[in-house]
Design a protein around this motif. Structure first.
Motif, PDB file in Angstrom:
ATOM      1  N   GLN A   5       0.860  -1.187   0.000  1.00 56.52           N
ATOM      2  CA  GLN A   5       0.000   0.000   0.000  1.00 56.52           C
ATOM      3  C   GLN A   5       0.893   1.233   0.000  1.00 56.52           C
ATOM      4  OE1 GLN A   5      -3.602   0.989   2.877  1.00 56.52           O
ATOM      5  NE2 GLN A   5      -1.684   1.504   3.861  1.00 56.52           N
ATOM      6  N   SER A   7       0.857   5.214   1.002  1.00 51.16           N
ATOM      7  CA  SER A   7       0.086   6.222   1.729  1.00 51.16           C
ATOM      8  C   SER A   7       0.731   7.575   1.519  1.00 51.16           C
ATOM      9  CB  SER A   7       0.077   5.913   3.227  1.00 51.16           C
ATOM     10  OG  SER A   7      -0.383   4.601   3.437  1.00 51.16           O
ATOM     11  N   MET A   8      -0.089   8.561   1.313  1.00 44.88           N
ATOM     12  CA  MET A   8       0.442   9.912   1.085  1.00 44.88           C
ATOM     13  C   MET A   8      -0.152  10.879   2.092  1.00 44.88           C
ATOM     14  SD  MET A   8       0.164   9.678  -3.017  1.00 44.88           S
ATOM     15  CE  MET A   8       1.051  11.114  -3.564  1.00 44.88           C
ATOM     16  N   ILE A  44      -4.668  11.367   5.164  1.00 48.55           N
ATOM     17  CA  ILE A  44      -3.776  10.350   4.629  1.00 48.55           C
ATOM     18  C   ILE A  44      -4.523   9.626   3.509  1.00 48.55           C
ATOM     19  CG2 ILE A  44      -2.428   8.278   5.115  1.00 48.55           C
ATOM     20  CD1 ILE A  44      -2.324   9.155   8.049  1.00 48.55           C
ATOM     21  N   ARG A  46      -4.635   6.602   1.229  1.00 48.79           N
ATOM     22  CA  ARG A  46      -4.060   5.252   1.141  1.00 48.79           C
ATOM     23  C   ARG A  46      -4.497   4.636  -0.174  1.00 48.79           C
ATOM     24  NH1 ARG A  46      -6.696   4.806   6.777  1.00 48.79           N
ATOM     25  NH2 ARG A  46      -5.067   5.621   8.141  1.00 48.79           N
ATOM     26  N   ALA A  66       4.519   6.894   2.206  1.00 45.56           N
ATOM     27  CA  ALA A  66       4.986   5.739   2.973  1.00 45.56           C
ATOM     28  C   ALA A  66       4.524   4.473   2.266  1.00 45.56           C
ATOM     29  CB  ALA A  66       4.438   5.785   4.392  1.00 45.56           C
ATOM     30  N   ASN A  68       3.861   0.350   2.837  1.00 47.40           N
ATOM     31  CA  ASN A  68       3.798  -0.744   3.810  1.00 47.40           C
ATOM     32  C   ASN A  68       2.890  -1.860   3.299  1.00 47.40           C
ATOM     33  OD1 ASN A  68       1.477   1.064   4.480  1.00 47.40           O
ATOM     34  ND2 ASN A  68       1.111  -0.510   6.029  1.00 47.40           N
ATOM     35  N   VAL A  70      -0.198  -4.471   3.543  1.00 46.89           N
ATOM     36  CA  VAL A  70      -1.519  -4.648   4.143  1.00 46.89           C
ATOM     37  C   VAL A  70      -2.103  -5.965   3.653  1.00 46.89           C
ATOM     38  CG1 VAL A  70      -2.085  -2.209   4.517  1.00 46.89           C
ATOM     39  CG2 VAL A  70      -2.534  -3.253   2.286  1.00 46.89           C
ATOM     40  N   GLU A  97      -6.581  -1.908  12.476  1.00 43.44           N
ATOM     41  CA  GLU A  97      -6.347  -0.468  12.595  1.00 43.44           C
ATOM     42  C   GLU A  97      -7.296   0.307  11.666  1.00 43.44           C
ATOM     43  OE1 GLU A  97      -4.292   0.657  14.781  1.00 43.44           O
ATOM     44  OE2 GLU A  97      -2.877  -0.962  15.190  1.00 43.44           O
ATOM     45  N   TYR A  98      -7.406  -0.178  10.441  1.00 41.87           N
ATOM     46  CA  TYR A  98      -8.370   0.409   9.506  1.00 41.87           C
ATOM     47  C   TYR A  98      -8.619  -0.586   8.393  1.00 41.87           C
ATOM     48  CZ  TYR A  98      -4.129   1.588   6.850  1.00 41.87           C
ATOM     49  OH  TYR A  98      -2.932   1.536   6.187  1.00 41.87           O
ATOM     50  N   ARG A 115      -5.490  -3.210   7.673  1.00 38.90           N
ATOM     51  CA  ARG A 115      -4.216  -2.910   8.345  1.00 38.90           C
ATOM     52  C   ARG A 115      -4.387  -3.496   9.733  1.00 38.90           C
ATOM     53  NH1 ARG A 115       0.457  -1.459  10.754  1.00 38.90           N
ATOM     54  NH2 ARG A 115       1.387   0.497  10.001  1.00 38.90           N
TER      55      ARG A 115
END
Lengths: 141, 435
Positions: A5, A7-8, A44, A46, A66, A68, A70, A97-98, A115
């Motif tokens: 994923q 993320s900005m 953010i 994603r 970023a 990461n 998921v 988390e989401y 996540r």
């Protein structure tokens, strides 16, 4: 395993989202899924995009970005499908988390992106319960 | 009604004041030379000996002291007497790096409290008054100074300290406070809080307020006077010189009389250090004429002011200073607390941020708002909102600890802070737009 994923971090202002999406499309990538988490001053974005590593490399000097892993779990397009997935995670005591969802390319095919606090064991538990999870390769972005 | 606390001094002729000053400065320079090696060294470097200072006319020969000297000499380097003769310290807010610790003998406290007593009497105070002091008590000089002055005048003193507006209002109404001492922004806030509770200005017994420790405007004075039904007087001072009471307003409300029997004042060009004639705009410099424990000579305040010797209809003969019009350094005064942008930079670097930030100051309902925009760096960013919000809270806490005042932190993406001509604009002070 799992999928990548990107993320900005975007300021909560007009023009921010379009410049992020424009940068992704300008790099020739397809956005398969996205969600926005918003706070007072920023959000953010994603995304699950095709060729995430190439896009990350292209965008990282321009944006706060970023990368990461998921979890993307296959979900039938029917009542109770999400509940079944959550039951597995709940029994494994996995914290979410989401999450957000997107549809697949096949008929009645959907995916839910998680996540979680413990990605590896969550994925094992889901697979053991017969729930398929995606990888960057199997997603065939 | 008594108009002066110490009439023989407050209304002394110019000649008499000069005589007092000349006598005191000779003694004070000798005292410093004998007891403060740090300053003696500065004098030697400049080639000045105590014999060269025969009157206040010669003060310009003495070296300046700055905040940097205070930092270097911290904590005892500028002490003018044995610690056994000292009875108190007071200190500025601010960090270890910037903190000023001032020492006082009992005589120093007495003269400081006399100065505050003069301010209270000038605001119409007598021993029949009930003085509510809601400046902070403790290390901050505001509470202890006005508290002491109020005792000297014989007023019933309410040592409220700051905050807890509900309780301030209850005491004010129940005990019939007649004089309010606090920061102007807090006075304005109390005024609004009273109105919100349905009180009219005539419902309280207040007649005057003595407000200082932060910049305020004539417009703010009029609003406070209207909302509380009082006359609002300005008071000036700084920990380095003793605290509030170095200068105070009389009923004329046209500048603050400087207590010249204790403090010799100069206005200088902040660039060249040259003494400017009366009426020029420049940096205020104070020489304490009789303080024992912390006898600063030619201390540069960084406050930009204008002095006036025009006779005052109140009968006081002491020189008047304007409200400070600005600073000759980058110090900000936010809710009465001194803040240097460099302190914020230090915290950001300690907490792993880049020093790309912008301070945004504004005024909302007479209270300063204090926001800091900080750019997030790539190694700090993750996909988790909770993690970023934790970072934001932790940065706020670190800033609060460093500054003694809590800013609101806003995290922003890199390269979003406005840069003008390539140089980041560190401070946007919009408080002035409302003044």
């Amino acid at each position: 395993m799992a999928i990548t994923q990107l993320s900005m971090f975007l300021n909560n202002q007009p023009g921010q989202l379009i410049s992020a999406v424009g940068a992704i499309s300008g790099a020739g990538a397809n956005i398969r899924a996205m969600s926005i988490a918003e706070a007072n001053d920023f959000g953010i974005l994603r995304t699950i995009v095709s060729e995430p590593d190439r896009i990350y490399g292209l965008l990282k000097d321009q944006f706060l970005i970023a990368r990461n892993q998921v979890l993307a779990a296959r979900m039938d397009d029917r009542s109770g499908a999400l509940h079944a997935i959550l039951t597995v995670l709940n029994e494994a005591n996995v914290n979410i988390e989401y999450m957000y969802a997107f549809t697949g390319t096949g008929p009645e095919e959907a995916y839910v992106v998680f996540r979680v606090n413990d990605l590896e064991s969550a994925e094992q538990m889901l697979n053991a319960a017969g729930i398929a999870t995606l990888t960057d390769q199997s997603l065939k972005l | 009604m008594k108009r002066y606390y110490q009439p023989e001094i407050e209304t002394a002729s110019r000649e008499k004041i000069l005589e007092i000053q000349n006598e005191k400065i000779v003694r004070q320079v000798r005292h410093v030379w004998d007891n403060v090696p740090y300053y003696r060294h500065l004098m030697e470097e400049k080639g000045v000996a105590p014999e060269d200072i025969r009157s206040v006319e010669d003060i310009h020969k003495l070296p300046f002291l700055s905040k940097a000297d205070l930092r270097e000499a911290y904590p005892y380097g500028l002490l003018g007497t044995d610690l056994k003769n000292c009875v108190r310290i007071q200190s500025t807010s601010g960090t270890t790096g910037r903190r000023v610790v001032a020492f006082y003998t009992q005589a120093d406290i007495d003269l400081w409290e006399d100065c505050c007593a003069r301010a209270i009497v000038a605001a119409g105070g007598t021993n029949e008054d009930v003085v509510q002091v809601c400046y902070g008590y403790g290390l901050f000089t505001g509470g202890p100074g006005l508290n002491g002055g109020s005792h000297k005048v014989g007023c019933l003193t309410l040592p409220m300290s700051s905050g807890n507006t509900e309780r301030q209002i209850q005491f004010m109404m129940d005990l019939g406070s007649t004089i309010l001492c606090c920061t102007p922004s807090y006075a304005a806030y109390i005024g609004e809080s009273l109105a919100e509770r349905g009180f009219k200005p005539e419902d309280n017994k207040l007649k005057a307020g003595i407000f200082g420790a932060e910049p305020w405007t004539e417009e703010m004075r009029r609003e406070i006077e209207k909302s509380l039904g009082i006359r609002a007087y300005d008071i000036y001072g700084l920990t380095e010189t003793s605290g509030p009471g170095v200068a105070f307003e009389c009923e004329e409300q046209q500048g603050m009389h400087i207590n010249e029997d204790h403090f010799y004042v100069e206005v200088i060009d902040p660039e060249t250090g040259e003494v400017l004639p009366e009426g020029s705009r420049g940096e205020l410099v104070f020489t304490s004429l009789d303080k024992e424990a912390f006898p600063l000579l030619r201390y540069r305040t960084r406050d930009i002011c204008v002095l006036s010797r025009k006779p005052c209809s109140c009968g006081r003969t002491h020189i008047r200073m304007s409200k400070p019009m600005g600073r000759s350094d980058d110090m900000l005064i936010i809710r009465g607390v001194n803040v240097f942008p460099s302190q914020i930079e230090t915290v950001l670097l300690n907490e792993g941020y880049t020093p790309n930030y912008q301070i945004m100051l504004d005024r909302e309902r007479h209270n300063d708002t204090f926001d800091i925009y900080v750019e997030v760096s790539p190694d700090q960013f993750s996909d988790l909102m909770s993690q970023i919000q934790r970072m934001e809270k932790s940065l706020e806490a670190a800033l609060r600890t460093m500054l003694g005042i809590g800013p609101k932190v806003h995290l922003v993406a890199p390269k979003t802070i406005t840069r003008s001509e390539g140089k980041a604009v560190r401070v946007v002070d919009r408080r002035k737009l409302h003044d």
